[in-house]
Design an enzyme around this catalytic site. Structure first.
Site, PDB file in Angstrom:
ATOM      1  N   ARG A  56       0.841  -1.206   0.000  1.00 17.65           N
ATOM      2  CA  ARG A  56       0.000   0.000   0.000  1.00 17.65           C
ATOM      3  C   ARG A  56       0.876   1.257   0.000  1.00 17.65           C
ATOM      4  NH1 ARG A  56      -4.327  -0.109   4.567  1.00 17.65           N
ATOM      5  NH2 ARG A  56      -4.993   1.785   3.490  1.00 17.65           N
ATOM      6  N   GLN A  88      -9.121   9.873   8.782  1.00 13.96           N
ATOM      7  CA  GLN A  88      -8.970   8.455   9.134  1.00 13.96           C
ATOM      8  C   GLN A  88      -8.008   7.792   8.141  1.00 13.96           C
ATOM      9  OE1 GLN A  88     -13.027   6.606  10.341  1.00 13.96           O
ATOM     10  NE2 GLN A  88     -13.505   8.289   8.959  1.00 13.96           N
ATOM     11  N   HIS A 106      -5.626   7.197  12.345  1.00  9.50           N
ATOM     12  CA  HIS A 106      -5.280   5.767  12.254  1.00  9.50           C
ATOM     13  C   HIS A 106      -3.835   5.549  11.844  1.00  9.50           C
ATOM     14  CE1 HIS A 106      -9.844   5.060  11.641  1.00  9.50           C
ATOM     15  NE2 HIS A 106      -9.528   5.267  12.904  1.00  9.50           N
TER      16      HIS A 106
HETATM   17  N1  APR Z   1     -16.597  10.848  -3.027  1.00 12.04           N
HETATM   18  C1  APR Z   1     -17.191  10.947  -1.814  1.00 12.04           C
HETATM   19  N2  APR Z   1     -17.433   9.882  -1.013  1.00 12.04           N
HETATM   20  C2  APR Z   1     -17.047   8.663  -1.480  1.00 12.04           C
HETATM   21  C3  APR Z   1     -16.433   8.471  -2.742  1.00 12.04           C
HETATM   22  C4  APR Z   1     -16.208   9.641  -3.524  1.00 12.04           C
HETATM   23  N3  APR Z   1     -15.627   9.568  -4.734  1.00 12.04           N
HETATM   24  N4  APR Z   1     -16.213   7.142  -2.914  1.00 12.04           N
HETATM   25  C5  APR Z   1     -16.663   6.525  -1.789  1.00 12.04           C
HETATM   26  N5  APR Z   1     -17.177   7.441  -0.953  1.00 12.04           N
HETATM   27  C6  APR Z   1     -17.764   7.222   0.373  1.00 12.04           C
HETATM   28  C7  APR Z   1     -18.658   6.015   0.456  1.00 12.04           C
HETATM   29  O1  APR Z   1     -19.992   6.424   0.213  1.00 12.04           O
HETATM   30  C8  APR Z   1     -18.469   5.557   1.900  1.00 12.04           C
HETATM   31  O2  APR Z   1     -19.429   6.178   2.739  1.00 12.04           O
HETATM   32  O3  APR Z   1     -16.696   6.984   1.243  1.00 12.04           O
HETATM   33  C9  APR Z   1     -17.093   6.095   2.283  1.00 12.04           C
HETATM   34  C10 APR Z   1     -16.051   5.020   2.424  1.00 12.04           C
HETATM   35  O4  APR Z   1     -16.361   4.301   3.584  1.00 12.04           O
HETATM   36  P1  APR Z   1     -15.313   3.198   4.109  1.00 12.04           P
HETATM   37  O5  APR Z   1     -14.839   2.400   2.963  1.00 12.04           O
HETATM   38  O6  APR Z   1     -15.965   2.533   5.293  1.00 12.04           O
HETATM   39  O7  APR Z   1     -14.059   4.043   4.622  1.00 12.04           O
HETATM   40  P2  APR Z   1     -13.919   4.804   5.989  1.00 12.04           P
HETATM   41  O8  APR Z   1     -15.230   5.324   6.470  1.00 12.04           O
HETATM   42  O9  APR Z   1     -12.820   5.780   5.839  1.00 12.04           O
HETATM   43  O10 APR Z   1     -13.427   3.640   6.982  1.00 12.04           O
HETATM   44  C11 APR Z   1     -13.120   4.067   8.290  1.00 12.04           C
HETATM   45  O11 APR Z   1     -12.389   1.877   8.869  1.00 12.04           O
HETATM   46  O12 APR Z   1     -11.320   0.073   8.191  1.00 12.04           O
HETATM   47  C12 APR Z   1     -11.196   1.116   8.982  1.00 12.04           C
HETATM   48  O13 APR Z   1      -9.209   2.170   9.566  1.00 12.04           O
HETATM   49  C13 APR Z   1     -10.068   1.962   8.493  1.00 12.04           C
HETATM   50  O14 APR Z   1      -9.930   4.354   8.420  1.00 12.04           O
HETATM   51  C14 APR Z   1     -10.739   3.246   8.065  1.00 12.04           C
HETATM   52  C15 APR Z   1     -12.019   3.235   8.850  1.00 12.04           C
END
Ligand code: APR
Ligand code: ZN
Length: 235
Positions: A56, A88, A106
């Site tokens: 990564r 995050q 994180h």
């Molecule tokens: N523009 C805006 N929002 C977006 C886009 C985009 N192009 N693409 C995806 N998203 C949104 C999705 O709708 C979703 O709500 O981003 C979010 C991604 O959610 P996750 O994949 O759960 O990521 P995140 O919320 O950052 O995860 C939180 O979980 O696994 C742990 O440590 C890890 O920091 C991470 C934490």
């Protein structure tokens, strides 16, 4: 203590080509997440986890910030200490866009942590295999500086402290699965949510404004609202 808190997640970096965790082609599907992002997985197979973060880190070298990262950097430069930037994400795209003093809840992909003395140091996009020892105590017990499931997240206290003075909370690209962003929004006077789609973990009714669209197209609208807040005290 700042008045505007910009809190982001993996969705902010999605359009820069860094996969999110829970979207359809998310990171989870490629890897059994609990093998590479949890303490149990780390204790079971150290090499596999170090290799996962090496991949990564290497991948992130050729990723560029998108318009949403640049909008956040512009707000940070324009309003200085009145804006705090907390993420995050472990990538360095906010820094590449020119943001300073970003709080990474994180951890950071580019940093290693010495398990003996706790020393943190930036290795850029290199592999941990290229780093023979801790620059501070010479130990070889080095690891990624990323908070894994099952580990404490010491930086959350900074987030909670910032929230006590936040009047406008801006949330971009997080499902709310880990951070209860709608709860945070219920403490602040105004709040903005930008995600690609509804998340089961977020009650979006709490937010003053919601944008269900890509961060790069929502960015100019969010920028206008932040500027309006600083001009009028309202959004
Ligand atoms: N523009 C805006 N929002 C977006 C886009 C985009 N192009 N693409 C995806 N998203 C949104 C999705 O709708 C979703 O709500 O981003 C979010 C991604 O959610 P996750 O994949 O759960 O990521 P995140 O919320 O950052 O995860 C939180 O979980 O696994 C742990 O440590 C890890 O920091 C991470 C934490
Ligand atoms: Zn050390």
């Amino acid at each position: 203590m700042s008045k505007v808190l910009i809190l982001t997640g993996a969705g902010l970096s999605a359009e820069s080509g860094i996969r999110t965790f829970r979207d359809s082609n998310g990171l989870w599907e490629e890897h059994d997440v609990m093998e590479v992002c949890s303490v149990e997985g780390w204790l079971r197979d150290r090499e596999k986890v170090l290799h996962f973060y090496d991949m990564r880190r290497k991948d992130s070298e050729h990723k560029d910030p998108n318009a949403a990262h640049f909008m956040i950097a512009e707000m940070g430069h324009k309003f200085g200490k009145e804006v705090s930037i907390i993420t995050q994400n472990v990538d360095d795209l906010l820094e590449k866009a020119g943001c300073e003093n970003v709080i990474h809840l994180h951890g950071k992909l580019r940093e290693l942590r010495c398990e003996m003395c706790g020393h943190l140091f930036d290795i850029g996009y290199r592999s941990i295999k290229d780093i023979p020892e801790c620059p501070s105590c010479k130990s070889q017990a080095l690891r990624h500086h990323i908070v894994m499931f099952g580990e404490p997240a010491p930086f959350y206290q900074k987030l909670y402290n910032e929230l006590t003075s936040t009047e406008l909370l801006v949330v971009i690209g997080t499902s709310g699965e880990v951070l209860p962003v709608d709860q945070f929004a219920s403490y602040t006077k105004y709040s903005i949510l930008n995600n690609l789609e509804h998340s089961m973990a977020i009650n979006h009714m709490i937010f003053t404004h919601t944008f269900y669209e890509k961060a790069t197209t929502a960015a100019p609208k969010i920028k206008k609202l932040i500027e309006k807040y600083f001009e009028t005290g309202k959004v």
